[in-house]
Design a protein around this motif. Structure first.
Motif, short mmCIF file in Angstrom:
data_model
loop_
_atom_site.label_atom_id
_atom_site.label_comp_id
_atom_site.label_asym_id
_atom_site.label_seq_id
_atom_site.Cartn_x
_atom_site.Cartn_y
_atom_site.Cartn_z
N LEU A 188 -27.40 9.54 0.24
CA LEU A 188 -28.64 10.03 -0.38
C LEU A 188 -29.20 8.84 -1.13
O LEU A 188 -28.81 8.55 -2.26
N VAL A 220 -30.41 19.02 4.28
CA VAL A 220 -31.48 18.06 4.00
C VAL A 220 -31.09 16.79 4.76
O VAL A 220 -30.37 15.94 4.25
N SER A 258 -26.95 17.19 1.69
CA SER A 258 -27.90 16.09 1.81
C SER A 258 -27.38 14.88 2.57
O SER A 258 -26.24 14.45 2.37
#
Length: 238
Positions: A86, A18, A49
């Motif tokens: 994140l 991600v 992420s």
């Protein structure tokens, strides 16, 4: 000497990247990844992420979070490698994750107001309006285990079969018997995901307009015009 690994008996962990802003391309990819991991019987799905925000509507992002929360397999989040983060609304992914890990040198937080009731608010409260590093996240109870690498995170997941191995320096480490499968956006999807970045979209717009104007004042085969028009269309998509 090691015995052959029984992949069928030990299952597999799916890992998907991600990376970048959560745009329509990446959101569709994550929804499909959850569907595929469920259909194929994965032990877990891990989201590796590094994202700084969300550029889809709150309704679309809420639908993604609700899908992850309702998944029939564990969906876990690892923030890494070092230097990743994140942050922004993307940090709300940890509110629906089963297990969370952070590499040293990463940041998590500034999640903002929740977009769905599926979030674990006890976990989200400390990071709604600030960011924390890996040690602070552990102290706050957001993460429960040290996870300097994706491998260290995976071997500590529930349901992952492991074996002990001795390295050359005599150190004993865990090695997964459960297979790990890495997935990412296709090349075409990666292209559209890249041009959807605001900075890239504006750059392509400027380059496209400049080349089209250049083509108007020069005699040639039209290469600059074609490249400019292509850049302009990609900028329009972005």
């Amino acid at each position: 000497t090691t015995a052959p690994v029984d992949v069928e008996a030990n299952g597999f962990v799916a890992v998907v990247k991600v990376s970048g802003l959560l745009d329509p391309v990446l959101v569709d990819f994550l929804n499909q990844s959850v569907d595929d991991a469920e259909a194929e019987g994965a032990v877990a799905l891990v989201l590796q992420s590094n994202s700084s925000g969300v550029v889809v509507s709150d309704a679309e992002f809420a639908a993604l979070l609700d899908r992850i929360a309702s998944a029939t397999i564990p969906v876990d989040v690892w923030v890494g490698p070092s230097g990743s983060g994140l942050t922004g609304k993307a940090a709300q992914l940890v509110g629906v994750a089963d297990e969370i890990g952070m590499a040293p040198g990463t940041r998590l937080g500034d999640a903002g107001e929740p977009v769905t009731g599926s979030l674990d608010m006890e976990r989200m409260a400390p990071i709604q309006d600030r960011t924390v590093n890996a040690q602070e996240a552990k102290d706050l109870g957001i993460t429960s285990k040290d996870a300097p690498t994706i491998g260290d995170f995976i071997v500590n997941l529930p349901g992952v079969a492991t074996t002990e191995i001795t390295a050359e320096n005599g150190e004993t480490r865990l090695q997964p018997l459960t297979q790990v499968r890495f997935g990412q956006l296709s090349l075409l999807s990666q292209l559209f995901h890249t041009v959807a970045s605001p900075a890239v979209a504006y750059l392509l717009l400027a380059v496209g307009l400049a080349l089209i104007v250049f083509e108007l004042f020069t005699a040639g085969v039209g290469v600059a015009g074609v490249v400019g028009a292509t850049s302009f269309m990609l900028a329009g998509y972005g």
